[in-house]
Design an enzyme around this catalytic site. Structure first.
Site, PDB file in Angstrom:
ATOM      1  CG  ASN A   1      -5.984  -7.457  -3.416  1.00  0.00           C
ATOM      2  OD1 ASN A   1      -5.508  -8.109  -4.342  1.00  0.00           O
ATOM      3  ND2 ASN A   1      -6.187  -6.157  -3.495  1.00  0.00           N
TER       4      ASN A   1
ATOM      5  CB  SER B   1      -0.880  -0.005   1.246  1.00  0.00           C
ATOM      6  OG  SER B   1      -0.076   0.154   2.406  1.00  0.00           O
TER       7      SER B   1
ATOM      8  CD  GLU C   1     -11.581   0.083  -5.532  1.00  0.00           C
ATOM      9  OE1 GLU C   1     -10.477  -0.382  -5.217  1.00  0.00           O
ATOM     10  OE2 GLU C   1     -12.366   0.598  -4.723  1.00  0.00           O
TER      11      GLU C   1
ATOM     12  N   GLY D   1     -10.632  -5.322   5.662  1.00  0.00           N
ATOM     13  CA  GLY D   1     -10.589  -5.574   7.106  1.00  0.00           C
ATOM     14  C   GLY D   1     -11.426  -6.793   7.449  1.00  0.00           C
TER      15      GLY D   1
ATOM     16  CG  HIS E   1      -9.448  -4.886  -3.645  1.00  0.00           C
ATOM     17  ND1 HIS E   1      -8.434  -4.046  -3.279  1.00  0.00           N
ATOM     18  CD2 HIS E   1      -9.344  -5.037  -4.990  1.00  0.00           C
ATOM     19  CE1 HIS E   1      -7.750  -3.696  -4.356  1.00  0.00           C
ATOM     20  NE2 HIS E   1      -8.284  -4.273  -5.403  1.00  0.00           N
ATOM     21  N   GLY E   2     -10.252  -7.267  -0.166  1.00  0.00           N
ATOM     22  CA  GLY E   2     -10.843  -7.673   1.107  1.00  0.00           C
ATOM     23  C   GLY E   2     -11.008  -9.174   1.193  1.00  0.00           C
ATOM     24  N   GLY E   3      -9.988  -9.918   0.745  1.00  0.00           N
ATOM     25  CA  GLY E   3     -10.098 -11.384   0.693  1.00  0.00           C
ATOM     26  C   GLY E   3      -9.971 -12.062   2.051  1.00  0.00           C
TER      27      GLY E   3
ATOM     28  CG  ASP F   1      -3.470  -2.906  -2.327  1.00  0.00           C
ATOM     29  OD1 ASP F   1      -4.339  -3.011  -3.211  1.00  0.00           O
ATOM     30  OD2 ASP F   1      -3.658  -3.224  -1.132  1.00  0.00           O
ATOM     31  CG  HIS F   2      -6.429   0.381  -2.568  1.00  0.00           C
ATOM     32  ND1 HIS F   2      -7.631   0.536  -3.208  1.00  0.00           N
ATOM     33  CD2 HIS F   2      -6.505  -0.795  -1.913  1.00  0.00           C
ATOM     34  CE1 HIS F   2      -8.405  -0.497  -2.935  1.00  0.00           C
ATOM     35  NE2 HIS F   2      -7.746  -1.322  -2.162  1.00  0.00           N
TER      36      HIS F   2
HETATM   37 ZN   LIG Z   1      -8.239  -3.136  -1.564  1.00  0.00          ZN
END
Ligand SMILES: [Zn+2]
Length: 288
Positions: A230, A50, A136, A179, A208-210, A85-86
């Site tokens: 992710n 990130s 995204e 999260g 995302h948010g895996g 990332d992002h």
């Molecule tokens: Zn993400």
């Protein structure tokens, strides 16, 4: 093996109906843990930073040098992509210059037209250097490095417009959250995912948010076109739990147990084990 773009590995994953894990790194130990987990699983892997983690580690150049040099010194032979990332627009461009082989330009919080224009520009600059690009649409819920999203479902038509800019893979909100997932989480929207997959001509999709999505939902998402997953929070949780256990058992007080190389070892091993487990879940084991 030299760092590679993520485009090819994700195309193969999409065609082969599996996903490649994208694991966030924070330091030397995590980078080694992720590389080792992928190597032991003979799996392609994406290591991502990130913006915040890169700043913490001393900047993008440090991250690039660290990953590149560890690949050499550890004798890593599986394909590895280093991904932002992002990323904001200027960070995406900086990473392309520094040597990252993949970037996510996240313009999901911008007005759609601005997201689109900047995506086109990042794609042109990235592809000139064989760097892959993720964008995204529809912000993803939870905390994204300081950006709070509402967990909206992405508009498939907007997904199509962004996909047509020539990006290599697409992240779209489908009810996923960064999260930990709350007790009352309603799950992934497979309707939205199917509609996006339908309209975007086989572009690999990113989940995302895996962390904390149940296995059946992960596998259904993969069957519908998700090719990159992710994982961040879960690595943090297992690292913290193993470190806590070491200290609570008083091992830091025995002999030279306070040596940072000993203190950080259980957490590092826990990250490697989680990476290997997730690689099995995602089906990329043996696909290097
Ligand atoms: Zn993400």
């Amino acid at each position: 093996m030299a760092l590679v773009s993520a485009a090819e590995m994700l195309k193969k994953a999409r065609a082969g109906k599996y996903a490649v894990g994208a694991f966030n790194t924070n330091n030397l130990e995590w980078t080694k843990a992720i590389l080792q987990g992928a190597q032991e699983s003979n799996s392609p892997v994406i290591i991502q930073t990130s913006m915040g983690a890169a700043k913490y580690m001393g900047g993008y150049q440090v991250c690039y040098d660290l990953v590149k040099d560890l690949i050499d010194s550890m004798g890593i032979t599986v394909p590895v992509a280093l991904h932002l990332d992002h990323g904001e627009y200027k960070d995406s461009l900086e990473c392309i210059e520094v040597g990252y082989t993949s970037v996510m330009f996240d313009g999901s919080h911008l007005p759609f037209d601005e997201n689109l224009e900047k995506a086109k520009d990042v794609v042109a600059k990235a592809h000139a250097k064989d760097v892959s690009v993720e964008c995204e649409v529809g912000s993803i819920g939870g905390e994204e490095d300081g950006i709070i999203g509402s967990g909206e479902l992405a508009d498939p038509k907007e997904c199509k417009t962004i996909a047509d800019t020539g990006i290599d893979f697409l992240a779209a909100g489908i009810g996923n959250i960064h999260g930990s997932y709350p007790e009352n989480w309603s799950g992934l929207s497979f309707e939205t995912l199917a509609a996006i997959a339908d309209i975007t001509d086989g572009i690999p999709l990113v989940l995302h948010g895996g962390s904390g999505i149940p296995l059946e939902q992960v596998q259904k998402a993969i069957s519908l076109g998700v090719s990159k997953i992710n994982v961040n929070t879960e690595c943090q949780e297992v690292f913290a739990a193993a470190t806590r256990k070491y200290i609570e058992e008083g091992k830091d007080l025995e002999g030279k147990g306070f040596d940072p190389r000993k203190l950080l070892a259980p957490g590092t091993t826990a990250v490697t084990e989680l990476v290997k487990q997730r690689i099995e879940w995602f089906g990329s084991k043996g696909k290097a």
